[in-house]
Write a protein that holds these residues in place. Structure first.
Motif, PDB file in Angstrom:
ATOM      1  N   ASP A 110     -15.611  33.089 -45.759  1.00 18.28           N
ATOM      2  CA  ASP A 110     -16.061  31.707 -45.952  1.00 18.28           C
ATOM      3  C   ASP A 110     -15.132  31.019 -46.943  1.00 18.28           C
ATOM      4  O   ASP A 110     -14.705  31.622 -47.928  1.00 18.28           O
ATOM      5  CB  ASP A 110     -17.493  31.715 -46.492  1.00 18.28           C
ATOM      6  N   ASN A 115     -22.938  31.411 -43.004  1.00 18.51           N
ATOM      7  CA  ASN A 115     -21.754  30.570 -42.917  1.00 18.51           C
ATOM      8  C   ASN A 115     -22.157  29.186 -42.392  1.00 18.51           C
ATOM      9  O   ASN A 115     -21.652  28.156 -42.849  1.00 18.51           O
ATOM     10  CB  ASN A 115     -20.700  31.220 -42.020  1.00 18.51           C
ATOM     11  N   SER A 116     -23.104  29.175 -41.462  1.00 21.22           N
ATOM     12  CA  SER A 116     -23.647  27.913 -40.954  1.00 21.22           C
ATOM     13  C   SER A 116     -24.413  27.168 -42.049  1.00 21.22           C
ATOM     14  O   SER A 116     -24.339  25.942 -42.161  1.00 21.22           O
ATOM     15  CB  SER A 116     -24.555  28.201 -39.756  1.00 21.22           C
ATOM     16  N   GLN A 129     -22.105  25.162 -44.115  1.00 17.63           N
ATOM     17  CA  GLN A 129     -21.709  23.882 -43.512  1.00 17.63           C
ATOM     18  C   GLN A 129     -22.691  22.795 -43.932  1.00 17.63           C
ATOM     19  O   GLN A 129     -22.297  21.659 -44.176  1.00 17.63           O
ATOM     20  CB  GLN A 129     -21.673  23.995 -41.991  1.00 17.63           C
ATOM     21  N   ARG A 130     -23.946  23.148 -44.038  1.00 19.34           N
ATOM     22  CA  ARG A 130     -24.954  22.175 -44.489  1.00 19.34           C
ATOM     23  C   ARG A 130     -24.736  21.856 -45.962  1.00 19.34           C
ATOM     24  O   ARG A 130     -24.762  20.701 -46.367  1.00 19.34           O
ATOM     25  CB  ARG A 130     -26.363  22.724 -44.271  1.00 19.34           C
ATOM     26  N   ASP A 184     -21.987  21.971 -47.562  1.00 18.25           N
ATOM     27  CA  ASP A 184     -20.738  21.214 -47.693  1.00 18.25           C
ATOM     28  C   ASP A 184     -20.821  19.810 -47.115  1.00 18.25           C
ATOM     29  O   ASP A 184     -19.879  19.032 -47.227  1.00 18.25           O
ATOM     30  CB  ASP A 184     -19.597  21.974 -47.013  1.00 18.25           C
ATOM     31  N   THR A 230     -21.022  19.002 -43.894  1.00 22.21           N
ATOM     32  CA  THR A 230     -20.383  18.837 -42.588  1.00 22.21           C
ATOM     33  C   THR A 230     -21.368  18.971 -41.434  1.00 22.21           C
ATOM     34  O   THR A 230     -21.001  18.761 -40.282  1.00 22.21           O
ATOM     35  CB  THR A 230     -19.220  19.840 -42.400  1.00 22.21           C
ATOM     36  N   ALA A 231     -22.605  19.336 -41.737  1.00 18.34           N
ATOM     37  CA  ALA A 231     -23.679  19.422 -40.749  1.00 18.34           C
ATOM     38  C   ALA A 231     -24.990  19.114 -41.478  1.00 18.34           C
ATOM     39  O   ALA A 231     -25.094  19.329 -42.687  1.00 18.34           O
ATOM     40  CB  ALA A 231     -23.735  20.815 -40.121  1.00 18.34           C
ATOM     41  N   ARG A 290     -19.278  13.249 -48.331  1.00 15.76           N
ATOM     42  CA  ARG A 290     -19.733  13.593 -46.976  1.00 15.76           C
ATOM     43  C   ARG A 290     -21.218  13.314 -46.803  1.00 15.76           C
ATOM     44  O   ARG A 290     -21.648  12.791 -45.766  1.00 15.76           O
ATOM     45  CB  ARG A 290     -19.474  15.072 -46.697  1.00 15.76           C
TER      46      ARG A 290
END
Length: 117
Positions: free
Chosen positions: A38, A57-58, A61-62, A64, A66-67, A106
């Motif tokens: 990661d 890892n998903s 993304q939250r 960060d 990005t999702a 973001r």
């Protein structure tokens, strides 16, 4: 791709002790049978954080921005933040500040998109 030497990768594996660094799932019990590297990238910051299962890892993304966060990932928010701040190789305070600014930007952009829909 991740700019790690073999020694750095082995040190990261030693740190993780063959388990996801967020949920503690053993690497052999992940769908791939191994953990993924990661990293964070954004706002002029780039650094490897550690080893995670695909699910966590998903989650990152939250974290960060990005999702979007969802009901399944939201319970991991505090662990995701602690993991980010304890990144492998101990990024400098300035690098973490750049990362936080990128994450904040973001999230603001995502909030603006949500409001305009």
């Amino acid at each position: 791709m991740h700019r790690l030497t073999c020694d750095e990768y082995e040190a990261m594996r030693d740190r993780a002790q063959e388990r996801c660094e967020i949920c503690n799932r053993p690497d052999r019990e992940t769908p791939r049978g191994e953990l993924v590297i990661d990293h964070f990238q954004g706002g002029g910051a780039w650094f490897v954080r550690g080893l995670l299962c695909d699910r966590c890892n998903s989650v990152m993304q939250r974290h960060d921005g990005t999702a979007p966060w969802g009901p399944a990932s939201r319970p991991f928010a505090a662990k995701a933040r602690a993991y980010h701040l304890n990144a492998f190789g101990a990024p400098s305070k300035e690098t973490l500040q750049l990362a936080d600014a990128a994450i904040h930007s973001r999230l603001e952009r995502r909030a603006g998109l949500t409001r305009s829909i």
